[in-house]
Design a protein around this motif. Structure first.
Motif, short mmCIF file in Angstrom:
data_model
loop_
_atom_site.label_atom_id
_atom_site.label_comp_id
_atom_site.label_asym_id
_atom_site.label_seq_id
_atom_site.Cartn_x
_atom_site.Cartn_y
_atom_site.Cartn_z
N PHE A 58 36.43 50.62 66.39
CA PHE A 58 35.76 49.50 67.06
C PHE A 58 36.76 48.37 67.28
CE2 PHE A 58 32.49 51.55 64.50
CZ PHE A 58 31.55 51.84 65.46
N ILE A 59 36.67 47.76 68.43
CA ILE A 59 37.46 46.56 68.71
C ILE A 59 36.48 45.49 69.17
CG2 ILE A 59 39.23 45.51 70.17
CD1 ILE A 59 40.53 48.24 70.37
N SER A 64 32.19 40.57 61.67
CA SER A 64 32.85 41.29 60.58
C SER A 64 31.86 41.67 59.50
CB SER A 64 33.95 40.43 59.96
OG SER A 64 34.94 40.16 60.90
N THR A 65 30.95 40.75 59.20
CA THR A 65 29.92 41.04 58.21
C THR A 65 29.03 42.19 58.67
OG1 THR A 65 29.92 38.73 57.50
CG2 THR A 65 27.99 40.05 56.92
N LEU A 66 28.66 42.18 59.93
CA LEU A 66 27.84 43.26 60.47
C LEU A 66 28.58 44.59 60.41
CD1 LEU A 66 26.29 41.45 63.55
CD2 LEU A 66 25.06 42.24 61.52
N PHE A 67 29.84 44.60 60.80
CA PHE A 67 30.62 45.84 60.81
C PHE A 67 30.98 46.32 59.41
CE2 PHE A 67 31.55 45.12 65.37
CZ PHE A 67 31.28 46.40 65.82
N ALA A 68 30.81 45.50 58.40
CA ALA A 68 31.07 45.94 57.03
C ALA A 68 30.02 46.93 56.53
CB ALA A 68 31.12 44.72 56.10
N LEU A 73 25.47 50.83 59.79
CA LEU A 73 25.58 50.35 61.16
C LEU A 73 26.74 51.03 61.88
CD1 LEU A 73 24.80 48.48 63.51
CD2 LEU A 73 26.36 46.79 62.54
N ARG A 74 27.90 51.10 61.23
CA ARG A 74 29.04 51.76 61.86
C ARG A 74 28.73 53.21 62.20
NH1 ARG A 74 31.97 49.46 57.66
NH2 ARG A 74 32.50 51.53 56.89
N HIS A 75 28.07 53.91 61.29
CA HIS A 75 27.70 55.30 61.54
C HIS A 75 26.76 55.40 62.74
CE1 HIS A 75 26.64 59.45 60.79
NE2 HIS A 75 25.35 59.11 60.83
N ALA A 87 24.10 48.39 72.14
CA ALA A 87 23.48 47.06 72.02
C ALA A 87 22.17 47.14 71.26
CB ALA A 87 23.25 46.46 73.41
N HIS A 88 21.40 48.22 71.49
CA HIS A 88 20.12 48.39 70.80
C HIS A 88 20.34 48.55 69.29
CE1 HIS A 88 15.96 49.41 70.22
NE2 HIS A 88 16.31 50.52 69.60
N GLU A 89 21.33 49.33 68.88
CA GLU A 89 21.62 49.50 67.45
C GLU A 89 22.01 48.17 66.82
OE1 GLU A 89 21.26 51.87 65.23
OE2 GLU A 89 20.42 53.22 66.74
N PHE A 90 22.82 47.40 67.54
CA PHE A 90 23.22 46.08 67.04
C PHE A 90 22.00 45.18 66.88
CE2 PHE A 90 26.84 43.64 65.97
CZ PHE A 90 27.91 44.52 66.05
#
Length: 132
Positions: free
Chosen positions: A21-22, A45-49, A53-55, A67-70
């Motif tokens: 992810f970038i 950064s907190t969300l991507f930790a 969510l990353r999976h 966008a929906h997952e976010f």
């Protein structure tokens, strides 16, 4: 904010191997402190930790799904925050009511201590009398 999901992991050097992810955050130089680029980047950064969510983001196939997952994750975090906040508020109000119900008078803590330990004092006294 621009987010990109790479097709294959990319190595950006030490400490940034297998990047998938970038996220690029751009904002004007004159902004409120709470909405600065650094604060926004910290939020992402907190969300991507979160591993989950990353999976989930890795399994998306379109920008809309991404966008929906976010959005789902933000909603979940917001609900958890509200639940914790309500629990904290109710605990604080309970603590205040307990403190208000305890009126102060001279020797209150000593008297309460003796009341709480009286059964131990009696058993210790009886044991000492029997040992004599």
């Amino acid at each position: 904010v621009v987010m990109c999901l790479l097709d294959h992991p990319f190595n950006f050097g030490t400490g940034a191997e297998e990047v998938r992810f970038i996220c690029i955050v751009l904002c004007p130089t004159k902004t409120k402190h709470t909405k600065s680029a650094v604060q926004v980047a910290r939020t992402y950064s907190t969300l991507f930790a979160d591993d989950r969510l990353r999976h989930n983001l890795l399994n998306t196939h379109s920008p809309e799904e991404f966008a929906h997952e976010f959005e789902l994750e933000c909603t979940r975090i917001h609900k958890e925050h509200n639940i914790r906040e309500r629990a904290n508020i109710s605990q604080r109000s309970k603590d205040r009511s307990q403190q208000q119900s305890k009126k102060w008078y001279p020797g209150r803590d000593i008297i309460n201590d003796i009341k709480n330990r009286s059964k131990h004092y009696i058993s210790d006294f009886n044991k000492d009398v029997r040992d004599c």
